[in-house]
Design an enzyme around this catalytic site. Structure first.
Site, PDB file in Angstrom:
ATOM      1  N   GLU A  21       0.683  -1.004   0.166  1.00 58.81           N
ATOM      2  CA  GLU A  21      -0.464   0.185  -0.135  1.00 58.81           C
ATOM      3  C   GLU A  21       0.506   1.241   0.003  1.00 58.81           C
ATOM      4  O   GLU A  21       1.676   1.314   0.366  1.00 58.81           O
ATOM      5  CB  GLU A  21      -0.448  -0.475   0.893  1.00 58.81           C
ATOM      6  CG  GLU A  21      -1.639   0.796   1.131  1.00 58.81           C
ATOM      7  CD  GLU A  21      -2.998   0.727   2.288  1.00 58.81           C
ATOM      8  OE1 GLU A  21      -2.987   1.699   3.669  1.00 58.81           O
ATOM      9  OE2 GLU A  21      -3.838  -0.415   2.332  1.00 58.81           O
ATOM     10  N   TYR A  27      -5.769  10.431  -0.951  1.00 60.19           N
ATOM     11  CA  TYR A  27      -6.393   9.082  -1.532  1.00 60.19           C
ATOM     12  C   TYR A  27      -4.912   7.781  -1.440  1.00 60.19           C
ATOM     13  O   TYR A  27      -4.411   8.154  -1.655  1.00 60.19           O
ATOM     14  CB  TYR A  27      -6.848   8.760  -2.058  1.00 60.19           C
ATOM     15  CG  TYR A  27      -6.543   9.409  -3.566  1.00 60.19           C
ATOM     16  CD1 TYR A  27      -5.937  10.264  -3.694  1.00 60.19           C
ATOM     17  CD2 TYR A  27      -5.530   7.987  -4.492  1.00 60.19           C
ATOM     18  CE1 TYR A  27      -5.147  10.764  -4.887  1.00 60.19           C
ATOM     19  CE2 TYR A  27      -5.313   7.850  -4.995  1.00 60.19           C
ATOM     20  CZ  TYR A  27      -4.758   9.376  -5.928  1.00 60.19           C
ATOM     21  OH  TYR A  27      -3.718   9.665  -7.426  1.00 60.19           O
ATOM     22  N   LYS A  28      -5.599   7.203  -0.891  1.00 67.25           N
ATOM     23  CA  LYS A  28      -4.634   5.686  -0.519  1.00 67.25           C
ATOM     24  C   LYS A  28      -4.757   4.570  -1.681  1.00 67.25           C
ATOM     25  O   LYS A  28      -5.958   4.457  -2.303  1.00 67.25           O
ATOM     26  CB  LYS A  28      -4.726   4.977   0.258  1.00 67.25           C
ATOM     27  CG  LYS A  28      -4.141   5.682   1.727  1.00 67.25           C
ATOM     28  CD  LYS A  28      -4.231   4.816   2.940  1.00 67.25           C
ATOM     29  CE  LYS A  28      -3.678   6.033   3.949  1.00 67.25           C
ATOM     30  NZ  LYS A  28      -4.128   4.711   5.957  1.00 67.25           N
ATOM     31  N   VAL A  29      -3.315   4.547  -2.814  1.00 60.42           N
ATOM     32  CA  VAL A  29      -3.444   3.696  -3.804  1.00 60.42           C
ATOM     33  C   VAL A  29      -2.656   2.476  -3.161  1.00 60.42           C
ATOM     34  O   VAL A  29      -1.849   2.290  -2.692  1.00 60.42           O
ATOM     35  CB  VAL A  29      -2.150   4.084  -4.952  1.00 60.42           C
ATOM     36  CG1 VAL A  29      -2.107   3.476  -6.472  1.00 60.42           C
ATOM     37  CG2 VAL A  29      -3.080   5.469  -5.448  1.00 60.42           C
TER      38      VAL A  29
END
Length: 609
Positions: A21, A27-29
């Site tokens: 991660e 936002y998180k990819v």
């Protein structure tokens, strides 16, 4: 109770992230990237060019190897596969597909796989490929189906799926409509599952016609700069390597926010880092008995009882005025928040108002995100065009993410630039320049130095003009990092010695001497005394006849009136600690500590009474 450090450091937000991660903007990819190389193994791929040029197969294998080694360095958790189609032999899961040879299934790259690729390079590699796989019938549909099965067998979460087809045949099935229809169907199925299909078409006699067959196979261009690349075949190794690396690199934004021009007029934009400092990867802790990676966890205990503290039992504190101000976590979060993420337009300024000293950190790039808000690209293009025509930059208030203090930024327009081959070298957009606050600008006491004469200045101008060259940042590699990875590669691949790296940042003294000629000696005679040698240290100063050392600098005292003026103007904090200590001794003020703030508080209390 934990001590709270100021400046919005999120030390309590280091939560455990899922494997693979990454945090990107607000936002998180999550997940890993995956890449499948689908290589044509037909006889046409092994034909060498004129004057002993590399065959298309050898050129492809060299590029694939470079991607493997790059992935090992940059993102070793990503998954890569190598599949050949049009082979005589078949090797794939359950051997369900004929004439498809899975050389490497979808997994992490490693030293063993790089050695496997080394065996396919050169004339020996082509001979080994012919013996191992051979060349046979072609069914691109079966090859795509096999690649789809590779993706379906993966248990990891994949964030980015890409498939690259390398071929020099623009009609692989020779007009067989059944096979054409099957391939188009499987390509459409892959694209519907989120797989990007790219064509790396290679040069062949008579040219490569993409529209003949592959136009409906490949995915549409991600941006305008790729439209020309999809039509132009590669005939050189460097061109193919650049194209593959450009496609393989992730285009992830640091943040996706709104650019607010006025009330009700918004557009979606993405912030991108165009240049990031390359660093050697940090050390990884391993368990000495099993060599497995060790994961560390932090626990907070009560100092007196030794009991484990839950997150709800931990509070924050800030010492202010010798008092400890205790706050709940919700209160701390409320203090950190200044505004919602976004770019808020304030106005426009002419370009000459932007100075070099306004650049306080690396700039980032602004580009529209039309998939977030429809019409953003059109509005963004209009704004960019007008700013370029009027030679102005936009001033905005920028809050890139939550809990980040706002900054003033300048949006400097950048026009699109293309090279002779119509390949984009600079994209159109805005460079985001972070502007300094008043507190960021310092007044420096510049030491007085001898002023050069006009003759000396003119001579130095001649030297500078002789040593000028066109600088390109991509022409210079970091020698420390390059040597580090060469050493790792040598250890992983059992090489006798690592490859030597060229230190490109070392000055070329011989060429400089040839260019300058007698100019450097003429300049030295103008500036330095006779027989000056920079390598010889200057002699130590002799002591005075009376035996004393060098004279001490006179003490600088601050009068009571000057201190009051500093208090009135709010500039007492600019005085140094020695000056503040001397002022306290001068007025007979006793101070318990020696910190600057304590000295200032004592002086303010004395002078205000």
């Amino acid at each position: 109770m934990a001590e709270w450090n100021a400046f919005y450091h999120n030390e309590d937000e280091d939560e455990e992230q899922e494997e693979g991660e990454q945090t990107s903007g607000d936002y998180k990819v999550t997940g890993r990237d995956s890449l499948v190389f689908l290589v044509d193994a037909s006889k046409e791929m092994f034909i060498k060019g004129e004057d002993g040029e590399l065959s298309n197969f050898d050129m492809t294998m060299q590029v694939v190897r470079s991607v493997y080694t790059t992935k090992i360095i940059s993102s070793y958790r990503d998954l890569i596969a190598l599949v050949f189609y049009g082979t005589e032999q078949s090797k794939n899961p359950r051997n369900s597909f004929k004439h498809v040879y899975v050389y490497h299934d979808l997994d992490e790259p490693g030293a063993t796989r790089v050695r496997d690729l080394d065996a396919l390079l050169g004339d020996k590699g082509e001979k080994l490929a012919a013996e191992t796989m051979g060349s046979g019938e072609t069914s691109l549909g079966d090859a795509l189906w096999c690649c789809a099965n590779l993706y379906s067998d993966i248990k990891y979460r994949l964030s980015h799926k890409r498939l690259m087809i390398f071929t020099c045949r623009d009609d692989p099935h020779g007009g067989n409509s059944t096979k054409d229809r099957q391939a188009h169907t499987k390509a459409r199925d892959l694209k519907e599952t989120g797989v990007m299909i790219d064509l790396m078409h290679l040069m062949k006699p008579g040219g490569f016609d993409v529209s003949l067959y592959f136009r409906d196979i490949v995915s549409p261009a991600e941006d305008e700069s790729e439209l020309g690349l999809q039509l132009k075949p590669c005939d050189k190794l460097d061109d193919l390597r650049k194209r593959v690396l450009a496609k393989e690199q992730k285009k992830r934004s640091l943040a996706r926010i709104k650019l607010i021009l006025d009330e009700g007029i918004n557009m979606a934009v993405g912030l991108y880092a165009t240049a990031v400092t390359a660093r050697k990867p940090g050390a990884v802790k391993l368990y000495r008995e099993t060599n497995e990676q060790v994961r560390s966890k932090t626990r907070t205990f009560q100092t007196q009882t030794g009991s484990l503290l839950l997150p709800s039992e931990i509070k924050k504190a800030q010492v202010y005025g010798k008092k400890k101000i205790v706050m709940e976590r919700d209160e701390v979060d409320a203090i950190k928040k200044f505004d919602d993420p976004g770019l808020y337009l304030i106005g426009f300024k002419p370009m000459e108002k932007l100075k070099l000293h306004h650049h306080i950190r690396p700039a980032i790039f602004l580009y529209p995100e039309d998939d977030q808000v429809k019409g953003s690209a059109c509005l963004f293009s209009a704004l960019l065009k007008k700013c370029s025509e009027k030679n102005v930059f936009a001033v905005c208030r920028c809050t890139p993410r939550r809990n980040i203090p706002p900054r003033f930024v300048a949006l400097v327009p950048q026009k699109e630039e293309v090279d002779d081959g119509k390949v984009q070298t600079k994209p159109p957009g805005f460079n985001v320049i972070f502007l300094p606050y008043a507190d960021d600008i310092r007044n420096l006491d510049i030491p007085h130095c001898p002023i050069a004469s006009p003759i000396q200045v003119n001579k130095m101008k001649e030297i500078v003009s002789k040593l000028r060259f066109k600088y390109r940042s991509d022409a210079f590699e970091n020698p420390v990092i390059q040597q580090h990875y060469r050493n790792l590669e040598a250890l992983a691949l059992d090489m006798v010695a690592p490859e030597e790296t060229d230190d490109l940042i070392m000055p070329k003294v011989e060429q400089m001497d040839i260019r300058l000629g007698p100019l450097i000696d003429e300049f030295k005679n103008m500036v330095y005394p006779f027989n000056y040698n920079p390598d010889v240290k200057p002699a130590a100063k002799r002591k005075t006849d009376d035996g004393g050392g060098s004279e001490k600098k006179p003490k600088v005292e601050v009068s009571e009136e000057e201190l009051k003026n500093h208090m009135k103007n709010g500039t007492i904090g600019k005085l140094t600690v020695p000056l503040l200590k001397d002022a306290c001794k001068q007025f007979g003020i006793r101070v318990a500590g020696s910190k600057k703030q304590e000295l200032i508080d004592a002086l303010v209390a004395h002078l205000g009474s």
